[in-house]
Motif scaffolding. Structure first.
Motif, PDB file in Angstrom:
ATOM      1  N   ASP A 153     -23.634  -7.956 -30.877  1.00  0.00           N
ATOM      2  CA  ASP A 153     -23.388  -9.370 -30.572  1.00  0.00           C
ATOM      3  C   ASP A 153     -22.255  -9.585 -29.562  1.00  0.00           C
ATOM      4  O   ASP A 153     -21.658 -10.662 -29.513  1.00  0.00           O
ATOM      5  CB  ASP A 153     -23.101 -10.161 -31.852  1.00  0.00           C
ATOM      6  CG  ASP A 153     -24.282 -10.151 -32.804  1.00  0.00           C
ATOM      7  OD1 ASP A 153     -25.436 -10.082 -32.325  1.00  0.00           O
ATOM      8  OD2 ASP A 153     -24.066 -10.213 -34.024  1.00  0.00           O
ATOM      9  N   ARG A 154     -21.948  -8.594 -28.749  1.00  0.00           N
ATOM     10  CA  ARG A 154     -20.896  -8.728 -27.742  1.00  0.00           C
ATOM     11  C   ARG A 154     -21.437  -8.325 -26.369  1.00  0.00           C
ATOM     12  O   ARG A 154     -22.198  -7.369 -26.252  1.00  0.00           O
ATOM     13  CB  ARG A 154     -19.695  -7.869 -28.096  1.00  0.00           C
ATOM     14  CG  ARG A 154     -19.132  -8.270 -29.452  1.00  0.00           C
ATOM     15  CD  ARG A 154     -17.642  -8.104 -29.474  1.00  0.00           C
ATOM     16  NE  ARG A 154     -17.131  -8.520 -30.767  1.00  0.00           N
ATOM     17  CZ  ARG A 154     -16.453  -9.634 -30.963  1.00  0.00           C
ATOM     18  NH1 ARG A 154     -16.215 -10.447 -29.975  1.00  0.00           N
ATOM     19  NH2 ARG A 154     -16.005  -9.945 -32.164  1.00  0.00           N
ATOM     20  N   TYR A 155     -20.988  -9.074 -25.356  1.00  0.00           N
ATOM     21  CA  TYR A 155     -21.479  -8.871 -24.000  1.00  0.00           C
ATOM     22  C   TYR A 155     -20.329  -8.983 -23.013  1.00  0.00           C
ATOM     23  O   TYR A 155     -19.399  -9.761 -23.205  1.00  0.00           O
ATOM     24  CB  TYR A 155     -22.535  -9.936 -23.648  1.00  0.00           C
ATOM     25  CG  TYR A 155     -23.711  -9.913 -24.582  1.00  0.00           C
ATOM     26  CD1 TYR A 155     -24.863  -9.215 -24.261  1.00  0.00           C
ATOM     27  CD2 TYR A 155     -23.663 -10.583 -25.801  1.00  0.00           C
ATOM     28  CE1 TYR A 155     -25.944  -9.195 -25.137  1.00  0.00           C
ATOM     29  CE2 TYR A 155     -24.726 -10.561 -26.684  1.00  0.00           C
ATOM     30  CZ  TYR A 155     -25.869  -9.862 -26.342  1.00  0.00           C
ATOM     31  OH  TYR A 155     -26.927  -9.837 -27.214  1.00  0.00           O
ATOM     32  N   ARG A 156     -20.423  -8.220 -21.943  1.00  0.00           N
ATOM     33  CA  ARG A 156     -19.515  -8.355 -20.802  1.00  0.00           C
ATOM     34  C   ARG A 156     -20.307  -9.083 -19.723  1.00  0.00           C
ATOM     35  O   ARG A 156     -21.393  -8.642 -19.336  1.00  0.00           O
ATOM     36  CB  ARG A 156     -19.074  -6.985 -20.303  1.00  0.00           C
ATOM     37  CG  ARG A 156     -18.111  -7.056 -19.140  1.00  0.00           C
ATOM     38  CD  ARG A 156     -17.614  -5.635 -18.807  1.00  0.00           C
ATOM     39  NE  ARG A 156     -16.508  -5.711 -17.900  1.00  0.00           N
ATOM     40  CZ  ARG A 156     -16.583  -5.381 -16.627  1.00  0.00           C
ATOM     41  NH1 ARG A 156     -17.720  -4.940 -16.115  1.00  0.00           N
ATOM     42  NH2 ARG A 156     -15.526  -5.479 -15.845  1.00  0.00           N
ATOM     43  N   GLU A 168     -15.655 -11.735 -21.684  1.00  0.00           N
ATOM     44  CA  GLU A 168     -16.321 -11.224 -22.880  1.00  0.00           C
ATOM     45  C   GLU A 168     -17.002 -12.396 -23.573  1.00  0.00           C
ATOM     46  O   GLU A 168     -16.389 -13.449 -23.754  1.00  0.00           O
ATOM     47  CB  GLU A 168     -15.318 -10.564 -23.820  1.00  0.00           C
ATOM     48  CG  GLU A 168     -14.584  -9.378 -23.204  1.00  0.00           C
ATOM     49  CD  GLU A 168     -15.508  -8.264 -22.748  1.00  0.00           C
ATOM     50  OE1 GLU A 168     -16.434  -7.898 -23.507  1.00  0.00           O
ATOM     51  OE2 GLU A 168     -15.321  -7.763 -21.623  1.00  0.00           O
ATOM     52  N   LYS A 223     -19.339 -13.561 -26.955  1.00  0.00           N
ATOM     53  CA  LYS A 223     -19.747 -13.192 -28.308  1.00  0.00           C
ATOM     54  C   LYS A 223     -20.899 -14.078 -28.731  1.00  0.00           C
ATOM     55  O   LYS A 223     -20.854 -15.298 -28.568  1.00  0.00           O
ATOM     56  CB  LYS A 223     -18.586 -13.378 -29.287  1.00  0.00           C
ATOM     57  CG  LYS A 223     -18.935 -13.061 -30.717  1.00  0.00           C
ATOM     58  CD  LYS A 223     -17.757 -13.305 -31.634  1.00  0.00           C
ATOM     59  CE  LYS A 223     -18.157 -13.039 -33.072  1.00  0.00           C
ATOM     60  NZ  LYS A 223     -17.097 -13.412 -34.006  1.00  0.00           N
ATOM     61  N   SER A 253     -16.740 -17.852 -25.833  1.00  0.00           N
ATOM     62  CA  SER A 253     -15.938 -17.050 -24.926  1.00  0.00           C
ATOM     63  C   SER A 253     -14.644 -17.785 -24.583  1.00  0.00           C
ATOM     64  O   SER A 253     -14.604 -19.007 -24.542  1.00  0.00           O
ATOM     65  CB  SER A 253     -16.698 -16.764 -23.628  1.00  0.00           C
ATOM     66  OG  SER A 253     -15.935 -15.923 -22.788  1.00  0.00           O
TER      67      SER A 253
END
Length: 183
Positions: free
Chosen positions: A110-113, A130, A132, A150
């Motif tokens: 569930d985390r993305y850059r 980042e 979420k 974010s």
């Protein structure tokens, strides 16, 4: 009977199993974009944008968010009029502030850059943040939603917003939290 049961199970799996590859539209009633900037080296001014639109597809790496500059709201009508003026957001000439992803990379559960471009006052600047995914699921109205959040910082001077540089901080902390509904 076995064939019918397998067909029903296949259909139900398509209906009930969510997919992030789907396109989602920002729910304008459940989204917030706020900002915080230092004022006179003493305190902070906090505000938000009351109209936010956009679309999200995390698997395709597509995030397009628009803040409508003429909806800036700091809780003080006279200051809001000044924020809409050419000294700050110049809302008449530049009615939209856009955030458009260039690349989205999953970094954990569930985390993305997100590498993106922000367009403000006609200037495009890169930002990396980042993101979420705060949750997902069916809603009471038959739709399917995801939640996103974010916090990141931009420099207002990078966009040419330099009014009162000696009294208003250059770094602006942005906070985004919202829900998007599967189309």
């Amino acid at each position: 009977m076995k064939r019918w049961t397998l067909s029903l199970l296949a259909f139900l799996s398509l209906v009930t199993v969510p997919t992030l590859a789907a396109d989602y539209a920002i729910d304008e009633h459940h989204v917030f974009a706020t900002f915080k900037v230092e004022h006179l080296g003493i305190g902070y001014v906090v505000g938000r944008f009351n109209k936010i639109t956009g679309n999200v597809n995390l698997d395709k790496g597509q995030i397009d968010i628009t803040l409508h500059a003429d909806t800036v709201d700091s809780g003080h009508p006279k200051r809001d009029q000044h924020l809409k003026s050419p000294d700050f957001f110049n809302a008449k000439q530049f009615p939209k502030i856009t955030f458009k992803s260039n690349k989205v990379t999953k970094t954990g559960k569930d985390r993305y850059r997100v590498e993106a471009t922000i367009t403000l006052l006609g200037k495009n600047k890169p930002v990396t943040l980042e993101l979420k995914k705060t949750g997902e699921g069916k809603d009471p109205w038959g739709g399917y939603r995801i939640g996103l959040e974010s916090t990141f910082t931009v420099k207002r001077g990078d966009f040419g917003m330099t009014f009162m540089a000696d009294g208003i901080g250059n770094e602006v902390e942005m906070y985004f939290s919202g829900e998007a509904i599967r189309k």
